[in-house]
Write a protein that holds these residues in place. Structure first.
Motif, short mmCIF file in Angstrom:
data_model
loop_
_atom_site.label_atom_id
_atom_site.label_comp_id
_atom_site.label_asym_id
_atom_site.label_seq_id
_atom_site.Cartn_x
_atom_site.Cartn_y
_atom_site.Cartn_z
N LEU A 148 0.80 -1.22 0.00
CA LEU A 148 0.00 0.00 0.00
C LEU A 148 0.84 1.28 0.00
O LEU A 148 0.31 2.36 -0.23
CB LEU A 148 -0.92 0.02 1.23
N ARG A 149 2.12 1.14 0.29
CA ARG A 149 2.99 2.31 0.43
C ARG A 149 2.88 3.26 -0.77
O ARG A 149 2.73 4.46 -0.62
CB ARG A 149 4.44 1.89 0.67
N GLN A 150 2.94 2.72 -1.97
CA GLN A 150 2.89 3.55 -3.18
C GLN A 150 1.53 4.26 -3.30
O GLN A 150 1.46 5.44 -3.63
CB GLN A 150 3.16 2.71 -4.42
N ALA A 151 0.45 3.55 -3.02
CA ALA A 151 -0.89 4.14 -3.10
C ALA A 151 -1.07 5.24 -2.06
O ALA A 151 -1.62 6.30 -2.36
CB ALA A 151 -1.96 3.07 -2.93
N VAL A 152 -0.61 5.00 -0.85
CA VAL A 152 -0.70 6.00 0.22
C VAL A 152 0.09 7.24 -0.16
O VAL A 152 -0.39 8.37 -0.04
CB VAL A 152 -0.22 5.41 1.57
N THR A 153 1.30 7.05 -0.64
CA THR A 153 2.16 8.17 -1.03
C THR A 153 1.53 8.95 -2.19
O THR A 153 1.59 10.18 -2.22
CB THR A 153 3.55 7.65 -1.42
N ALA A 154 0.89 8.25 -3.11
CA ALA A 154 0.23 8.92 -4.24
C ALA A 154 -0.98 9.73 -3.78
O ALA A 154 -1.29 10.76 -4.38
CB ALA A 154 -0.17 7.89 -5.28
N GLN A 155 -1.67 9.28 -2.74
CA GLN A 155 -2.84 9.99 -2.24
C GLN A 155 -2.48 11.20 -1.38
O GLN A 155 -3.27 12.14 -1.26
CB GLN A 155 -3.71 9.06 -1.40
N ALA A 156 -1.32 11.20 -0.77
CA ALA A 156 -0.94 12.23 0.20
C ALA A 156 -1.08 13.66 -0.32
O ALA A 156 -1.56 14.53 0.44
CB ALA A 156 0.47 11.97 0.72
N PRO A 157 -0.72 13.99 -1.55
CA PRO A 157 -0.87 15.37 -2.00
C PRO A 157 -2.32 15.86 -2.05
O PRO A 157 -2.57 17.06 -2.00
CB PRO A 157 -0.27 15.37 -3.41
N LYS A 158 -3.27 14.93 -2.11
CA LYS A 158 -4.69 15.29 -2.17
C LYS A 158 -5.33 15.35 -0.78
O LYS A 158 -6.49 15.72 -0.66
CB LYS A 158 -5.46 14.25 -3.00
N ARG A 159 -4.57 14.98 0.21
CA ARG A 159 -5.13 14.83 1.56
C ARG A 159 -4.51 15.82 2.54
O ARG A 159 -3.48 16.41 2.28
CB ARG A 159 -4.92 13.40 2.06
N VAL A 160 -5.16 15.93 3.69
CA VAL A 160 -4.60 16.66 4.83
C VAL A 160 -4.64 15.74 6.03
O VAL A 160 -5.52 14.89 6.16
CB VAL A 160 -5.38 17.97 5.14
N GLY A 161 -3.66 15.89 6.89
CA GLY A 161 -3.66 15.15 8.14
C GLY A 161 -4.44 15.93 9.18
O GLY A 161 -4.51 17.16 9.13
N LEU A 162 -5.04 15.22 10.11
CA LEU A 162 -5.77 15.83 11.21
C LEU A 162 -5.15 15.34 12.51
O LEU A 162 -5.11 14.13 12.76
CB LEU A 162 -7.25 15.45 11.17
#
Length: 161
Positions: free
Chosen positions: A128-142
């Motif tokens: 999942l590492r690649q998918a998570v990294t690819a999603q990160a620019p579209k997301r924000v952490g809370l």
């Protein structure tokens, strides 16, 4: 002793309960002033029953989601974790929180990977590492830091309620 005092979780019980559960309900204030409720996976952090607060929770969401928009406008939220199917089994924690929005892509990816570690069977996280990294620019952490915590555990009442 009041019934309220009898059902309150100790700091150790609270940390254990939050760590055992898997879903929070996040309440933010929508643009019309009404609560906006969303279930989310989360990662408990800074677990220390002797600290105040005894924990923080982290999660992530899409940057354009309603909850992210709401938190940019007002970075306060209430989190609920609850369980039980009958009165004598009701347990839960309600936390009023200040929420920090994390926008650094590497930090957001780290939160996503922590979520993957918590919710994905061992051995599958690397896939999942690649998918998570690819999603990160579209997301924000809370990062949710409790300012007030209320807990209840009706299992402490036995049959006497």
């Amino acid at each position: 002793m009041s019934r309220r005092d009898e059902t309150r979780m100790s700091p150790e019980e609270l940390v254990r309960y939050v760590t055992e559960r898997t879903v929070i309900t996040l309440a933010t204030l929508g643009p019309n002033g009404r609560p906006h409720l969303t279930p989310l996976w989360y990662v408990p952090r800074d677990l220390d029953p002797d600290a105040d607060p005894p924990l923080r929770l982290t999660t992530w969401t899409y940057g354009k989601s309603q909850k992210a928009v709401n938190l940019r406008r007002d970075p306060r939220a209430t989190l609920l974790i609850e369980s039980g199917d009958s009165y004598d089994q009701l347990r839960g924690v309600s936390m009023e929180c200040d929420v920090e929005l994390v926008t650094d892509t590497d930090a957001v990816a780290a939160i996503g990977l922590d979520l993957a570690r918590r919710y994905t069977p061992e051995g599958e996280v690397d896939a999942l590492r690649q998918a998570v990294t690819a999603q990160a620019p579209k997301r924000v952490g809370l990062v949710c830091t409790p300012t007030k915590i209320v807990s209840w555990d009706h299992t402490k009442l036995g049959a006497g309620y």
